[in-house]
Design an enzyme around this catalytic site. Structure first.
Site, short mmCIF file in Angstrom:
data_model
loop_
_atom_site.label_atom_id
_atom_site.label_comp_id
_atom_site.label_asym_id
_atom_site.label_seq_id
_atom_site.Cartn_x
_atom_site.Cartn_y
_atom_site.Cartn_z
N ASP A 1 -43.06 50.31 -26.00
CA ASP A 1 -41.75 49.88 -26.45
C ASP A 1 -41.68 50.12 -27.96
O ASP A 1 -42.68 49.97 -28.66
CB ASP A 1 -41.51 48.39 -26.15
CG ASP A 1 -40.03 48.08 -26.01
OD1 ASP A 1 -39.57 47.76 -24.90
OD2 ASP A 1 -39.32 48.18 -27.04
N LYS B 1 -28.46 32.72 -12.54
CA LYS B 1 -28.99 32.25 -11.25
C LYS B 1 -30.25 31.45 -11.54
O LYS B 1 -30.76 31.52 -12.67
CB LYS B 1 -29.28 33.43 -10.32
CG LYS B 1 -30.39 34.35 -10.80
CD LYS B 1 -30.50 35.55 -9.89
CE LYS B 1 -31.84 35.65 -9.24
NZ LYS B 1 -32.02 36.84 -8.43
N LEU C 1 -35.43 45.22 -7.26
CA LEU C 1 -35.96 43.86 -7.39
C LEU C 1 -34.92 42.91 -7.96
O LEU C 1 -33.98 43.32 -8.65
CB LEU C 1 -37.20 43.87 -8.27
CG LEU C 1 -37.09 44.39 -9.70
CD1 LEU C 1 -36.67 43.31 -10.66
CD2 LEU C 1 -38.41 45.00 -10.12
N LYS D 1 -22.48 45.10 -14.55
CA LYS D 1 -22.67 46.38 -15.26
C LYS D 1 -22.63 47.56 -14.29
O LYS D 1 -21.97 48.57 -14.54
CB LYS D 1 -24.03 46.32 -15.99
CG LYS D 1 -24.58 47.65 -16.44
CD LYS D 1 -25.87 47.47 -17.22
CE LYS D 1 -27.11 47.41 -16.38
NZ LYS D 1 -27.57 48.65 -15.81
N GLU E 1 -34.17 39.36 -10.21
CA GLU E 1 -34.74 38.43 -11.17
C GLU E 1 -35.07 37.14 -10.42
O GLU E 1 -34.37 36.76 -9.48
CB GLU E 1 -33.75 38.14 -12.30
CG GLU E 1 -33.49 39.37 -13.14
CD GLU E 1 -32.71 39.08 -14.41
OE1 GLU E 1 -32.63 37.91 -14.83
OE2 GLU E 1 -32.20 40.05 -14.98
N LYS F 1 -22.69 33.36 -0.08
CA LYS F 1 -22.59 32.01 -0.65
C LYS F 1 -21.43 32.01 -1.66
O LYS F 1 -21.49 32.70 -2.68
CB LYS F 1 -23.91 31.69 -1.35
CG LYS F 1 -24.02 30.30 -1.83
CD LYS F 1 -24.89 29.50 -0.88
CE LYS F 1 -24.95 28.07 -1.37
NZ LYS F 1 -25.19 27.11 -0.38
N THR G 1 -31.34 52.18 -14.22
CA THR G 1 -30.15 52.52 -13.42
C THR G 1 -29.25 53.42 -14.26
O THR G 1 -28.74 53.01 -15.30
CB THR G 1 -29.41 51.23 -13.01
OG1 THR G 1 -30.34 50.43 -12.27
CG2 THR G 1 -28.20 51.54 -12.14
N CYS H 1 -26.99 43.08 -13.80
CA CYS H 1 -26.92 44.21 -12.86
C CYS H 1 -25.56 44.35 -12.18
O CYS H 1 -24.89 45.37 -12.36
CB CYS H 1 -28.01 44.07 -11.81
SG CYS H 1 -29.63 43.93 -12.57
C1 UGA Z 1 -29.47 42.26 -8.16
C2 UGA Z 1 -29.82 42.80 -6.76
O1 UGA Z 1 -29.88 41.72 -5.83
C3 UGA Z 1 -31.16 43.53 -6.78
O2 UGA Z 1 -31.44 44.10 -5.51
C4 UGA Z 1 -31.10 44.63 -7.84
O3 UGA Z 1 -32.35 45.32 -7.96
C5 UGA Z 1 -30.77 44.02 -9.18
O4 UGA Z 1 -29.50 43.34 -9.10
C6 UGA Z 1 -30.71 45.13 -10.19
O5 UGA Z 1 -29.86 46.02 -10.05
O6 UGA Z 1 -31.61 45.22 -11.05
P1 UGA Z 1 -30.18 40.09 -9.59
O7 UGA Z 1 -29.10 40.50 -10.53
O8 UGA Z 1 -31.52 39.72 -10.11
O9 UGA Z 1 -30.44 41.27 -8.50
O10 UGA Z 1 -29.65 38.80 -8.80
P2 UGA Z 1 -29.03 38.45 -7.37
O11 UGA Z 1 -29.95 37.56 -6.66
O12 UGA Z 1 -28.57 39.65 -6.67
O13 UGA Z 1 -27.76 37.55 -7.80
C7 UGA Z 1 -26.72 38.12 -8.59
C8 UGA Z 1 -25.61 37.13 -8.77
O14 UGA Z 1 -24.92 36.92 -7.54
C9 UGA Z 1 -26.05 35.74 -9.24
O15 UGA Z 1 -25.17 35.29 -10.24
C10 UGA Z 1 -25.92 34.86 -7.99
O16 UGA Z 1 -25.66 33.53 -8.30
C11 UGA Z 1 -24.75 35.54 -7.31
N1 UGA Z 1 -24.71 35.30 -5.85
C12 UGA Z 1 -25.68 35.78 -5.05
C13 UGA Z 1 -23.64 34.60 -5.30
O17 UGA Z 1 -22.72 34.16 -6.02
N2 UGA Z 1 -23.60 34.40 -3.94
C14 UGA Z 1 -24.57 34.88 -3.13
O18 UGA Z 1 -24.46 34.67 -1.90
C15 UGA Z 1 -25.64 35.58 -3.70
#
Ligand code: UGA
Length: 431
Positions: A30, A321, A153, A263, A155, A251, A121, A260
């Site tokens: 880095d 989250k 993946l 963006k 977070e 949910k 990405t 992610c």
């Molecule tokens: C997301 C994807 O799930 C991963 O597969 C992907 O690799 C990642 O983006 C990325 O592109 O790097 P992440 O952003 O870590 O992962 O989090 P998520 O678990 O997907 O949640 C994203 C948001 O959606 C959170 O704010 C969560 O609260 C919200 N969410 C999730 C809901 O409001 N309802 C749901 O049912 C699920």
């Protein structure tokens, strides 16, 4: 075998640890000196559950090392992963500055045939630009391949996801390069998709856009359920049992955040615009998400005696989250801003995440404990479903509070038990 990971953000460090766990020697590079110093002292530049002990172990075992000298790092490696950030530009397009800089360094310093793997990405077609950037800095022609290997993946469960992926996607115009990359993953057991770079990139964007759309679908339906006295959670459960729909990402809440979904949805829409196509479903999913926290506040303020004006509101949860300290695009921040503009007094709590300084300047306080946060509050808003909030014993909290109204922005609390304890409980799409 030794690989170089360029970029030590979320994806870079997780990828480094995953490969180290698979028995591969990893160098992380880095250009940010402070980050490298922190990492070499076994500390992560962000919070991720269970990751720091793994980092410590691999540094002790010398399976991972972190460096800041790009020339030496590139000269020593024939397999290089690009894991640098691609944040959004103001027009929604992906900012490729770090990708370009890393590619040019590779061109300048590579010594032998090199496999360059894009894990960041990036929009469709960027692999070709990476090839051009590398070639533009070569002083003599050394062969190299650029392949795309998107990351899926999440977070909060990054290492577990990386070590047990549900698929590995490789986009390559060279079968040999694809196989060279896949040999690194040989210990993992999951479906493998080898395709061309454009399709690999589109799989990544389509995955995130689909999941974002699924969330916005249920959130929009929740708005209708609110008026019809139908509980959206029952609807989500009922439709989710159909395996063609699936229960996950249904949910309802105050919307998706993070580094992610927002963006990547914007970048996909930008790609569509640039190609004079419109992705109306995805555009609308983004719009539902932008308006979801405001929708919730509009509904909730109707049950407050004087809307949110002069009310003290306790906000539980800041991170986008649970199990992360990441505040990027966190809906909680929209909620707090909006509460302030509706003249509420706001006190917040988060087990890990820290309130941005500009909110402190506006009089928002971050309390250390849940009890302190609730003290004297007229209403409580849950923005992030951390386990500690699900476990709150609300009955003994009653004397602390001034008003007994709980707004559940994640439909995560036990509404029935709150009502039995004498609270007014409002979720999203549940009244
Ligand atoms: C997301 C994807 O799930 C991963 O597969 C992907 O690799 C990642 O983006 C990325 O592109 O790097 P992440 O952003 O870590 O992962 O989090 P998520 O678990 O997907 O949640 C994203 C948001 O959606 C959170 O704010 C969560 O609260 C919200 N969410 C999730 C809901 O409001 N309802 C749901 O049912 C699920």
């Amino acid at each position: 075998m030794s690989i170089l990971i360029m970029g030590t953000g979320y994806v870079g460090i997780t990828t480094a640890i995953m490969f180290a766990e698979l028995g591969i020697q990893v160098t992380g590079f880095d250009s940010n000196a402070a980050k490298i110093a922190l990492l070499n002292q076994s500390h992560l530049p962000f919070y991720e559950r269970g990751m720091e002990p793994l980092l410590q172990r691999h540094l002790q075992e010398q399976t991972i090392r972190f460096v800041q000298d790009e020339q030496a790092a590139i000269e020593e490696h024939a397999i290089i992963f690009l894991c640098v950030g691609t944040p959004s530009n103001s027009d929604g397009s992906a900012n490729l500055f770090a990708i370009q800089q890393a590619s040019e360094w590779i061109g300048k310093y590579m010594r032998e045939q090199t496999l360059v793997v894009i894990k960041s990405t990036v929009p469709v077609g960027v692999d070709e630009r990476v090839s051009e950037w590398i070639a533009s800095k070569q002083t003599r022609p050394i062969p190299f391949d650029v392949v795309v290997n998107p990351e899926f993946l999440r977070e909060g469960s990054a290492v577990a996801d990386a070590l047990a992926p549900d698929r590995i996607v490789v986009g390559s115009d060279s079968e040999e390069a694809a196989q060279r990359l896949l040999s690194l993953y040989e210990k993992l057991d999951c479906p493998i998709i080898v395709t061309n770079p454009k399709a690999a990139i589109m799989i990544k964007y389509a995955s995130n856009a689909f999941l974002a759309t699924k969330i916005s679908f249920i959130n929009e339906l929740a708005r209708l359920c609110d008026g019809l006295e139908i509980d959206i959670s029952e609807i989500a459960y009922g439709i989710g049992l159909d395996p063609r729909i699936g229960a996950m990402f249904l949910k309802a809440g105050i919307g998706y955040g993070g580094s992610c979904f927002p963006k990547d949805v914007d970048a996909l829409l930008h790609t569509a615009n640039s190609n004079r196509k419109s992705l109306t479903i995805i555009e609308h999913a983004a719009k539902v998400n932008r308006t979801q926290p405001l929708y919730a506040l509009d509904v909730w303020e109707k049950v407050m005696p004087s809307a949110f004006k002069k009310a003290t509101v306790a906000v539980l949860g800041l991170s986008f989250k649970p199990h992360t300290d990441d505040l990027r695009e966190a809906p909680s921040l929209v909620v707090i801003s909006e509460l302030l503009s509706r003249q509420a007094k706001v006190r917040v709590h988060d087990p890990i995440a820290v309130l941005p300084v500009h909110f402190r300047a506006l009089g928002v306080q971050q309390a250390d404990t849940i009890g302190e946060t609730l003290q004297g509050a007229d209403a409580v808003i849950l923005c992030t479903e951390w386990p500690e909030y699900r476990e709150i014993d609300w009955l003994p909290m009653k004397p602390l509070l001034n008003g007994h109204i709980v707004f559940d922005g994640r439909n995560a609390l036990d509404g029935r038990s709150l009502i039995q304890s004498g609270y007014d409980y409002y979720g999203i799409g549940s009244h």
